[in-house]
Design a protein around this motif. Sequence first.
Motif, PDB file in Angstrom:
ATOM      1  N   GLU A   1      -5.550  -0.913   3.663  1.00 27.90           N
ATOM      2  CA  GLU A   1      -4.814  -0.822   4.939  1.00 27.90           C
ATOM      3  C   GLU A   1      -5.742  -1.117   6.116  1.00 27.90           C
ATOM      4  O   GLU A   1      -5.377  -1.845   7.041  1.00 27.90           O
ATOM      5  CB  GLU A   1      -4.203   0.576   5.109  1.00 27.90           C
ATOM      6  N   LYS A   2      -6.951  -0.564   6.054  1.00 23.47           N
ATOM      7  CA  LYS A   2      -7.910  -0.776   7.157  1.00 23.47           C
ATOM      8  C   LYS A   2      -8.264  -2.272   7.264  1.00 23.47           C
ATOM      9  O   LYS A   2      -8.307  -2.838   8.359  1.00 23.47           O
ATOM     10  CB  LYS A   2      -9.179   0.057   6.934  1.00 23.47           C
TER      11      LYS A   2
ATOM     12  N   VAL B   1      -5.946   3.061  -1.266  1.00 19.28           N
ATOM     13  CA  VAL B   1      -4.989   2.424  -0.355  1.00 19.28           C
ATOM     14  C   VAL B   1      -5.558   2.294   1.059  1.00 19.28           C
ATOM     15  O   VAL B   1      -5.378   1.272   1.721  1.00 19.28           O
ATOM     16  CB  VAL B   1      -3.665   3.243  -0.371  1.00 19.28           C
ATOM     17  N   SER B   2      -6.258   3.325   1.527  1.00 21.22           N
ATOM     18  CA  SER B   2      -6.685   3.320   2.942  1.00 21.22           C
ATOM     19  C   SER B   2      -7.675   2.189   3.230  1.00 21.22           C
ATOM     20  O   SER B   2      -7.664   1.608   4.316  1.00 21.22           O
ATOM     21  CB  SER B   2      -7.259   4.672   3.361  1.00 21.22           C
ATOM     22  N   SER B   3      -8.530   1.836   2.257  1.00 20.52           N
ATOM     23  CA  SER B   3      -9.493   0.755   2.531  1.00 20.52           C
ATOM     24  C   SER B   3      -8.781  -0.599   2.652  1.00 20.52           C
ATOM     25  O   SER B   3      -9.168  -1.448   3.449  1.00 20.52           O
ATOM     26  CB  SER B   3     -10.577   0.705   1.452  1.00 20.52           C
TER      27      SER B   3
ATOM     28  N   ALA C   1      -5.195   7.819  -2.290  1.00 16.82           N
ATOM     29  CA  ALA C   1      -5.280   7.735  -0.814  1.00 16.82           C
ATOM     30  C   ALA C   1      -6.482   6.888  -0.410  1.00 16.82           C
ATOM     31  O   ALA C   1      -6.405   6.053   0.501  1.00 16.82           O
ATOM     32  CB  ALA C   1      -5.367   9.130  -0.208  1.00 16.82           C
ATOM     33  N   GLY C   2      -7.607   7.069  -1.115  1.00 20.95           N
ATOM     34  CA  GLY C   2      -8.823   6.304  -0.800  1.00 20.95           C
ATOM     35  C   GLY C   2      -8.659   4.826  -1.124  1.00 20.95           C
ATOM     36  O   GLY C   2      -9.042   3.946  -0.338  1.00 20.95           O
TER      37      GLY C   2
ATOM     38  N   ARG D   1      -5.413  -4.098   8.907  1.00 24.80           N
ATOM     39  CA  ARG D   1      -5.333  -3.835  10.365  1.00 24.80           C
ATOM     40  C   ARG D   1      -6.499  -4.497  11.098  1.00 24.80           C
ATOM     41  O   ARG D   1      -6.327  -5.024  12.201  1.00 24.80           O
ATOM     42  CB  ARG D   1      -5.314  -2.324  10.621  1.00 24.80           C
TER      43      ARG D   1
ATOM     44  N   LEU E   1       0.722   3.954  -3.123  1.00 26.95           N
ATOM     45  CA  LEU E   1       0.411   5.383  -2.911  1.00 26.95           C
ATOM     46  C   LEU E   1       1.524   6.251  -3.507  1.00 26.95           C
ATOM     47  O   LEU E   1       1.251   7.201  -4.254  1.00 26.95           O
ATOM     48  CB  LEU E   1       0.265   5.656  -1.408  1.00 26.95           C
TER      49      LEU E   1
ATOM     50  N   CYS F   1       0.835  -1.215   0.000  1.00 24.15           N
ATOM     51  CA  CYS F   1       0.000   0.000   0.000  1.00 24.15           C
ATOM     52  C   CYS F   1       0.868   1.262   0.000  1.00 24.15           C
ATOM     53  O   CYS F   1       0.581   2.226  -0.717  1.00 24.15           O
ATOM     54  CB  CYS F   1      -0.922   0.014   1.217  1.00 24.15           C
ATOM     55  N   ARG F   2       1.919   1.237   0.806  1.00 19.11           N
ATOM     56  CA  ARG F   2       2.828   2.400   0.869  1.00 19.11           C
ATOM     57  C   ARG F   2       3.407   2.694  -0.517  1.00 19.11           C
ATOM     58  O   ARG F   2       3.472   3.829  -0.966  1.00 19.11           O
ATOM     59  CB  ARG F   2       3.949   2.074   1.864  1.00 19.11           C
TER      60      ARG F   2
END
Length: 679
Positions: free
Chosen positions: A308-309, A304-306, A301-302, A312, A287, A283-284
Amino acid sequence: MTDHDLTPAVPDGAGDDAASAATSVPGKYDAEVERLFGTGGPLGPAVGGFRPRKSQTEMAKAIAQAISEQQTLIAEAGTGTGKTFAYLVPALMWGGKTIVSTGTKNLQDQLFLRDIPTVRAALKAPVSVALLKGRGNYLCHYHLERTLANGRMTSREDVGYLREISRFLKMTQTGDKAELARVPENAPVWNLVTSTRESCLGQECQYNQDCFVLKARREAQQADVVVVNHHLFFADVALKDTGVAELLPSANTIIFDEAHQLPDTATLFFGETVSTNQVLELCRDVLAEGLAHARDGANWAGVVSSVEKAARDLRLTFPQDVVRLSLPQIAPSSGFFPALEKLKEELDGMLEVLEGQAQRAETIEHCRTRGLELAQKYKDWTYDPKVKVPPGKEAVYWVEAYASSLQLHKTPLSIAQIFSNQREGTPRSWIFTSATLAVKNDFKHFSHQLGLYDEPAMSWPSPFNYPEQGILYVPQGLPDPNSMGYTDAVLDCALPVIEAAGGRTFLLCTTLRAVKRAAERLRDEFERRGLKFPLFVQGDRGRTELLDQFRKAGNGVLIGSQSFWEGVDVRGEALSLVIIDKLPFAPPDDPVLAARIEVMEKKGMNGFVHHTLPEAIINLKQGAGRLIRDEGDRGVLMLCDPRVISKNYGRRIWQSLPPFKRTREQAEVIAFFQPPAVP
């Protein structure tokens, strides 16, 4: 078992049979080995304090013979035999293209920087030598440049480290991070400036000509002797990514030092692992590359963030800090299963976006390829108990959670067949050596794990005079090791002995919890009793730094767990007491161990007798081996676990340890540390 059973036993291989077996058939190079290792030979002037040792010479003859006949040899050498020279001399003289594999990177550096140059100079051997490590040890031009451009350092310390690394790039010939002592080897910034197999751009990289990884591999190709480590060797066999695969076809001799570690290391690499950290690293990079080359192509950003979430959230389905569970142990109602499906979906979603943008830059295409590999690994991690697996292919599926990541493992139950297959093909010699391969002179536990059935195994005794140099002490009155307050009971027994020894102690624990408790308690006790013994605790600093400071202090007490049980050499008076809190049995909740034992017991074997106990004995021999490192050393090995007396398997443990004088009396131990009376 009763106290009268504490008479010294013959240690592994200390009988004449094992050593003399090596000389029963004269070898092609016997006379030359005698000359090289004998009085007046070339090793004497080159090596300070070198003296001919029968065990070392006989071991070198056996290795020279295995090399000349392209055979396999399992060679156990007691502490102090000098096994490194016993294999290096034949390898440099007659080994042809040789790969030497060691247990750790520290030992690798020691061989390359110290031992091999010493032997090569003594023998005047015209051999070239190369050092080869995993790619994560070499600075990457591309990733350093990208990290400097992004400037996303999280701490001032990292900014300073990055400056040091930029300077290092201009001066280094090798790019090996071990050369840059000012930046700790485990500093997080190294992850940003080194490559992984997935993040390496390969031929497309603009720095391909200057690449340190490729340079190290080219040198290894051309060298006569290449020094690697077990992780690298097996990672290559499994992934074909470390440069060893290209070396193997031309190698005549393979030597594994610290060979007792091989079954665990090989199991690790012949299995498959995928982790949430790999997802976060991808993901890093997605981006960074998306914003750099296709800013208008997607809401990066959107996207990747989903993902990453989801990664986690998968980790958070296990609330504890450290978890090891086999797949059948996870409750069907656990949130783990839906969270795993969610991560697979989100990964697929990100891959669709990358598919649409891949043509805009090589680096985005590279991220897409990595993403496909990763998504496939997650899809492959499924187990159907109804599907019949062919013999030798059985695996255990399990999860391991750390503070911030979750790993999914698929581990083979046995690597014997896989490793045997790797050894087939071109005839060459394979040498497996360590101080701890046998249990009471029986090598089956080690050899069967690696499929080395019916291969010759020999043992050479330590030259040390154990009954004169040390005492093995089992305190009386200790509670069951599983009882509450056991660590404190051990410390109650240990404190008077530590005081009598004047510090100079290793306290080796089987758990990190025991390390923590021992550190708290000893800190308080030393202060209360006015004892000026510096305390060194695993985790406070790096292992090498702790050991250096312990040696310098001369009266220190070092508390450590598994990483201090082996590969640690403190000679002389600085270490005079080694305390072992418990027998090092593997944790019963280890999923791979539990599955192996289940399979053994289905075959009518006893899992404890045939696997758990031999493993613990080999581990214990490693810990005990820290005490006497030299012919002038004296010391006490304090083994606190009462099971060595109370259980019927205790005798097997005693008989596998060096033949120290043995006692259960604290007074005798304290008297051992008193200076001799002046007449």
